[in-house]
Design an enzyme around this catalytic site. Structure first.
Site, PDB file in Angstrom:
ATOM      1  N   ASP A 247      39.247  29.350  40.724  1.00 13.05           N
ATOM      2  CA  ASP A 247      39.317  30.729  41.172  1.00 13.05           C
ATOM      3  C   ASP A 247      39.124  30.669  42.681  1.00 13.05           C
ATOM      4  O   ASP A 247      38.675  29.674  43.231  1.00 13.05           O
ATOM      5  CB  ASP A 247      38.237  31.572  40.471  1.00 13.05           C
ATOM      6  CG  ASP A 247      38.581  33.059  40.543  1.00 13.05           C
ATOM      7  OD1 ASP A 247      38.065  33.828  39.723  1.00 13.05           O
ATOM      8  OD2 ASP A 247      39.399  33.442  41.408  1.00 13.05           O
TER       9      ASP A 247
HETATM   10  C1  GLC Z   1      40.022  36.628  42.301  1.00 13.77           C
HETATM   11  C2  GLC Z   1      39.988  36.701  40.792  1.00 13.77           C
HETATM   12  C3  GLC Z   1      41.132  35.985  40.132  1.00 13.77           C
HETATM   13  C4  GLC Z   1      42.370  36.111  40.991  1.00 13.77           C
HETATM   14  C5  GLC Z   1      42.109  35.327  42.258  1.00 13.77           C
HETATM   15  C6  GLC Z   1      43.270  35.457  43.255  1.00 13.77           C
HETATM   16  O1  GLC Z   1      38.767  36.532  42.838  1.00 13.77           O
HETATM   17  O2  GLC Z   1      38.763  36.338  40.149  1.00 13.77           O
HETATM   18  O3  GLC Z   1      41.322  36.570  38.835  1.00 13.77           O
HETATM   19  O4  GLC Z   1      43.517  35.608  40.324  1.00 13.77           O
HETATM   20  O5  GLC Z   1      40.893  35.695  42.903  1.00 13.77           O
HETATM   21  O6  GLC Z   1      43.337  36.760  43.744  1.00 13.77           O
END
Ligand code: GLC
Length: 681
Positions: A247
Site C-alpha cells: 500500500d
Molecule cells: C491508499 C489506499 C489504497 C490505494 C492506495 C493508492 O492509501 O489504502 O487502497 O489503492 O493508497 O491510492
C-alpha cells in the site's frame, strides 16, 4: 540539426526472445530476468510518479501503470480524465449478483485499458468487521462466503481484459484508526474461516495477478514484511504467482529492506523508501538478502507484465472503452439491484404517479454528489445524477415536485452520509454511529408535518435509526449508487424496478451490539495499538445469532414489491460420507402481483460439534427472477468442505461426523425451509 527524438526513434530494440509474443510466457520471463543487471532489478522494485514502475529503456521495458479504485478509474487527481463512477462495493455486494460483479470487472478493466494502464488497484475485499470502519463502503460484506464469491467474479472479469486486478488490503485492515501502526491480533482459526477466504478464493479460483499488502501489522508484523502471510500462506499454500505491491508508503515503519524482500514484497509504492537504490546495494553487499530472493520477487512482476501484454502490440490486446452508454447502463443496473427496501408499511411504495399531485423531496443528500471524498476510491465521472434530479426527471409533467412536506401528498427525505469528515472516508473511522443530528431532527420534524414520509438513506455503512424508524412507513437503503444513482433511486421508488437488494452487512440497533465494540481492546485497540479480534469467528450475523441479539435489520435482509413463497425442500440423501455431495433443492414461487428477483440463501448449522460454531453459516445463494405465479426450483450442493471448521490443534479443516441442518431462507433471520442430514465422516 541533430534531433534527439528522431535519433532515439531509430534505436531498434533487438528482437530478443522475451520480445517474441509467440514464445511461452515463462520462457519470456526467464529470458528477460537473465538480461537485467542488478541495478536494473533494483530500479524495478519501486514506483515512479505515484502510479508507475520505472522504465528500463535499454531493454524496452515500459512503465507498468496502475490506478485506483474500486468504484471507478482515477488516472489523475484533478479530474481531467473522466471515467464511469460505479456504485460503491457494498452496493454491488447488496445485489448478491455474481454475474453482475463479473460484468463490473470487465467494464472497469476496459476503462483501465482505455487510459493506457495495466492494473486496477481493486477490489477491496477486507471483511466488514465493524460498521464504524471508514472504508466499509469500499468493501463488500461481513460474510466470508459472499465476499469470496463476489471477489472471484470481479477478479475474473478484470483479468479477462488482460488487466491485472490487485486485491486489497492483505490482511485484516478492518479499521482506519491507527491504520499505519496498529496490529490486528487475530487467531489462526479466525483468519482461516473469516479473513482469508476471499483472498484465497481470488488467488486459487481467479488467479489474481496482484495483491496489496496492508498498512497494519498482523499479529505484530507489518503486512509488507510478513513472511508468514506472504511467502508461507499466500505463495506457499495458495500458489499465488503474481506480485505483491505495498500500500502507499506502507513500508515506512517496516524493519528493513531485507525484511521486505525476504517476505516477498516485490513493488514498493509510490516511491522507494526501503527499496532506495543505496539501501538495496548496501543490504545486498552485506548479504542481507540473496539474488535468489530478489529474482523471485522480480520474476513475479515480469510475469504480470507479460500477462497484461506490456511487451505486445496494442492491437493484440483487448480494446479499452470508457464513459460508454453500456458502462453507464451497467452502473445504473448495479445501483438498482443493490438498493435494499428495508421497510414498506401498507405498501406505500412503489409510488403511483396517477394518485399523486405533489411530492416533497427534501434532505441534504438529495442534492449531493458522492463521487468524491471517499479517499483513494474517489473518481471523476462525466456526470452524476443526484437523487433530486432523478425524481424530478421522472415526474416531469406528471407530478409536481415541491420542498414543503405539509403541502405534499408524500414526502421523500434523503438522509445519510456523504464522505464528509468522519463519515465514510478513508483514513478515519466514523465518529458516530448515528446520522448527523441535524438530519435526525429534520426527519422527526418532517414526520410531524407529513406522516407519509419515506426515508431514503445514502450511506456506505449501517447507521442508527432507532430515533425515527418506527415513525416512518418506508425506508430505502440506497448506498452510494454511482453516476446514475438518481435514476436508479427514482426507478425503485416509482416501481419501474422491483427492489431485490439484500443486506451484505448486519444493521445493528445500537453500536454496542456489534461484536467489535465490546471494549477499547476490540476497537479501536489498546494503548499499544493492538486491536484484539476477541470475537474470533463470530463476526457479523454469526455474533448476533449466537448471542441471540436482535439486529435492526439482519444480514441477507431485503423486501420486495412482490412476495415469494418457499416450498418443497428436498435433500438427495439422509446421510453422506467422505467426499459425497448432498443435493439440496427447493421450489420458490412468486406469489405476488409483480415481476421480481429473489436471493435464496442457504445456511448450514452443525448441530453437534466439539468446538463452538456459529448458529448458521452462509454456504450458498442463488438470485432468480420470477413473473407473478411463476415457480422455479433452485438447487445447491453441499460437500465436506462446506461442513468443515478450521481446527487449530491439527492445523487442518475438519468436518466432524454428526447431524447437520440445512436452512433455506430469504435472509439470515427469515428461514423458510429446514432439513436435517447426517455426515458419517
Ligand atoms: C491508499 C489506499 C489504497 C490505494 C492506495 C493508492 O492509501 O489504502 O487502497 O489503492 O493508497 O491510492
Amino acid at each position: 540539426m541533430f534531433d534527439l527524438r528522431k535519433e532515439r526513434s531509430k534505436i531498434k530494440v533487438l528482437t530478443l526472445p522475451f520480445m517474441d509474443s509467440n514464445l511461452e510466457a515463462e520462457k519470456r520471463v526467464e529470458d528477460l530476468l537473465e538480461r537485467l543487471t542488478l541495478h536494473e532489478k533494483f530500479r524495478l522494485l519501486s514506483g515512479r510518479k505515484r502510479w508507475h514502475t520505472k522504465r528500463i529503456r535499454r531493454l524496452g521495458i515500459k512503465p507498468f501503470t496502475m490506478f485506483d479504485g474500486p468504484h471507478g478509474v482515477r488516472p489523475d487527481r484533478e479530474g481531467k480524465i473522466k471515467t464511469t463512477y460505479f456504485p460503491s462495493s457494498i452496493c454491488r455486494a447488496a445485489t448478491w449478483n455474481v454475474e453482475l460483479s463479473n460484468k463490473f470487472g470487465i467494464a472497469i478493466a476496459q476503462e483501465i485499458r482505455d487510459v493506457g494502464a495495466h492494473m486496477l488497484l481493486a477490489p477491496g475485499i477486507n471483511i466488514q468487521r465493524t460498521p464504524m470502519c471508514g472504508r466499509t463502503f469500499e468493501y463488500q460484506t461481513e460474510d466470508p462466503y459472499l465476499n469470496k464469491e463476489l471477489a472471484v467474479a470481479v477478479v475474473t472479469g478484470v483479468q479477462s481484459q488482460r488487466v491485472a486486478a490487485c486485491i486489497k488490503h492483505f490482511i485484516c485492515n478492518n479499521q482506519e484508526t491507527n491504520r499505519h501502526t496498529s496490529s490486528s491480533e487475530v487467531s489462526e482459526r479466525t483468519l482461516q474461516e473469516i479473513y482469508y477466504p476471499a483472498f484465497k478464493g481470488a488467488v486459487e479460483e481467479a488467479d489474481a495477478w496482484s495483491i496489496m499488502s496492508c498498512y497494519n501489522k498482523v499479529n505484530g508484523i507489518y503486512g509488507s514484511e510478513n513472511e508468514h502471510l506472504l511467502r508461507e500462506v499466500l505463495m506457499g499454500e495458495w500458489g499465488f504467482r503474481g506480485f505483491v505491491v505495498s500500500d502507499w508508503v506502507a513500508t515506512r515503519y517496516t524493519k528493513s529492506t531485507e525484511s521486505c524482500i525476504k517476505a516477498g514484497l516485490t513493488l514498493e509504492m509510490p516511491i522507494a523508501i526501503k527499496y532506495n537504490i543505496f539501501r538495496l546495494a548496501q543490504a545486498y553487499k552485506e548479504r542481507r538478502f540473496t539474488e535468489k530472493n530478489l529474482n523471485d520477487n522480480i520474476r513475479r512482476l515480469l510475469r504480470v507484465m507479460f500477462l497484461v501484454g506490456l511487451f505486445d502490440d496494442e492491437d493484440a490486446l483487448p480494446k479499452g472503452s470508457r464513459n460508454t452508454p453500456e458502462h453507464q447502463a451497467l452502473s445504473r443496473e448495479i445501483a438498482e439491484e443493490g438498493i435494499v427496501l428495508l421497510k414498506n408499511e401498507s405498501n406505500i411504495l412503489p409510488l403511483d404517479m396517477k394518485k399523486l399531485k405533489k411530492i416533497a423531496v427534501i434532505g441534504p443528500t438529495a442534492i449531493k454528489k458522492t463521487h468524491l471524498g471517499g479517499g483513494s476510491s474517489s473518481n471523476y465521472p462525466p456526470y452524476e445524477i443526484k437523487p433530486i434530479i432523478g425524481i424530478t426527471e421522472k415526474c416531469k409533467g406528471k407530478v409536481e415536485i415541491i420542498n414543503s412536506p405539509s403541502d405534499a401528498d408524500i414526502t421523500v427525505i434523503f438522509a445519510g452520509l456523504r464522505h464528509q469528515e468522519g463519515m465514510d472516508i478513508e483514513g478515519e473511522d466514523k465518529v458516530s454511529f448515528g446520522l448527523p443530528e441535524d438530519q435526525v431532527s429534520l426527519i422527526t420534524k418532517t414526520i410531524k408535518d407529513n406522516p407519509n414520509t419515506i426515508v431514503v438513506l445514502t450511506s456506505g455503512s449501517p447507521v442508527s435509526m432507532i430515533e425515527w424508524i418506527d415513525k416512518v412507513p418506508a425506508v430505502v437503503q440506497a448506498w452510494y449508487g454511482g453516476l446514475e444513482a438518481g435514476n436508479a433511486i427514482a426507478n425503485i421508488l416509482f416501481g419501474d424496478v422491483n427492489p431485490s437488494g439484500k443486506l451484505p452487512i448486519t444493521f445493528p440497533k445500537v453500536l454496542s451490539d456489534s461484536p467489535a465494540h465490546v471494549s477499547e481492546r476490540t476497537f479501536p485497540g489498546d494503548e499499544n495499538l493492538r486491536v484484539f479480534y476477541d470475537e474470533g469467528i463470530f463476526v457479523g450475523y454469526r455474533h448476533y445469532d449466537t448471542n441471540r441479539i436482535e439486529p435492526l435489520f439482519p444480514f441477507g435482509y431485503g423486501l420486495s414489491y412482490t412476495k415469494f413463497t418457499y416450498e418443497n425442500l428436498k435433500l438427495s440423501k439422509e446421510k453422506i460420507a467422505g467426499n459425497e455431495k448432498l443435493v439440496v433443492t427447493a421450489d420458490v414461487v412468486n406469489s405476488g402481483e409483480k415481476f421480481g428477483a429473489e436471493v435464496i440463501q442457504q445456511y448450514i448449522r452443525d448441530i453437534e460439534s466439539s468446538v463452538e460454531r456459529p448458529l448458521k453459516e452462509l454456504k450458498g445463494f442463488k438470485k432468480i427472477r420470477l413473473q407473478p405465479s411463476e415457480k422455479s426450483t433452485v438447487s445447491f450442493e453441499i460437500g465436506k468442505e462446506d461442513l468443515s471448521f478450521f481446527d487449530e490443534t491439527s492445523g487442518n479443516w475438519v468436518a466432524e461426523k454428526g447431524k447437520f441442518e440445512i436452512l433455506i431462507g430469504a435472509s439470515s433471520r427469515d428461514v423458510r425451509l429446514q432439513g436435517k442430514f447426517e455426515f458419517l465422516g
